[in-house]
Scaffold this active site. Sequence first.
Site, PDB file in Angstrom:
ATOM      1  N   SER A  60       0.615  -1.325  -0.086  1.00  0.00           N
ATOM      2  CA  SER A  60       0.111   0.074  -0.102  1.00  0.00           C
ATOM      3  C   SER A  60       0.847   1.262  -0.113  1.00  0.00           C
ATOM      4  O   SER A  60       0.229   2.532  -0.199  1.00  0.00           O
ATOM      5  CB  SER A  60      -0.852  -0.044   1.066  1.00  0.00           C
ATOM      6  OG  SER A  60      -0.394   0.327   2.309  1.00  0.00           O
TER       7      SER A  60
ATOM      8  N   LYS B  49       0.647   4.836   6.846  1.00  0.00           N
ATOM      9  CA  LYS B  49       0.095   5.723   5.540  1.00  0.00           C
ATOM     10  C   LYS B  49       0.556   6.891   5.713  1.00  0.00           C
ATOM     11  O   LYS B  49       1.241   7.227   6.708  1.00  0.00           O
ATOM     12  CB  LYS B  49      -1.368   5.660   5.663  1.00  0.00           C
ATOM     13  CG  LYS B  49      -2.500   4.583   6.023  1.00  0.00           C
ATOM     14  CD  LYS B  49      -2.086   3.432   4.558  1.00  0.00           C
ATOM     15  CE  LYS B  49      -2.909   2.351   4.823  1.00  0.00           C
ATOM     16  NZ  LYS B  49      -2.663   1.370   3.821  1.00  0.00           N
TER      17      LYS B  49
END
Length: 182
Positions: free
Chosen positions: A37, A80
């Site tokens: 990701s 993230k």
Amino acid sequence: MKRSQLVREIVEILALTLLIFLVVRFVIQSYRVDGPSMEPGLVNNEFVMVNKVSYLFHEPARGDVIVFHWPQDTTKDFIKRIVGLPGDTITTDRDHVTVNGKTLNEPYISAPSNPEGRTWKVPAGEYFVMGDNRPVSDDSRSWGFVPKDYIVGKASVVFWPLPNLHFINTYPDVFKDIPAHK
């Protein structure tokens, strides 16, 4: 050297070692990147160093790469990039992300990809995060915001494998001209 002096020095060394271990454990933490990701900047199975005290001295900023407890299951940690701060308005269309009316030019993403056009208003004390590999990232677009209390720390350095050693870029120029939230 007397036996009592030797024992005292051993105890002092062990106490100092324990103190150093505890300080390091509370200040930094390693985190293994799990999944794609955050590609291309961070890849699966890399290890990053997380500064756990960074946000004691200043607030998280747009562009910071953070490790946090996933709001859907706090036993799992995710990594993230912060895109939206408390009070920000985030808007996505198929290929773009806009923060407070300014469309981001994001050199760190693998490809632009948003499943749907949508708008979010980031609540007080929470953050909007996105993975850099937008087509495969499970992030705020699907499960919502990250409370500040869930942030473990700021990821600052990739340290393993050794050939990948580098500081993590927060791309301050991408976020520098975003107007204050309305």
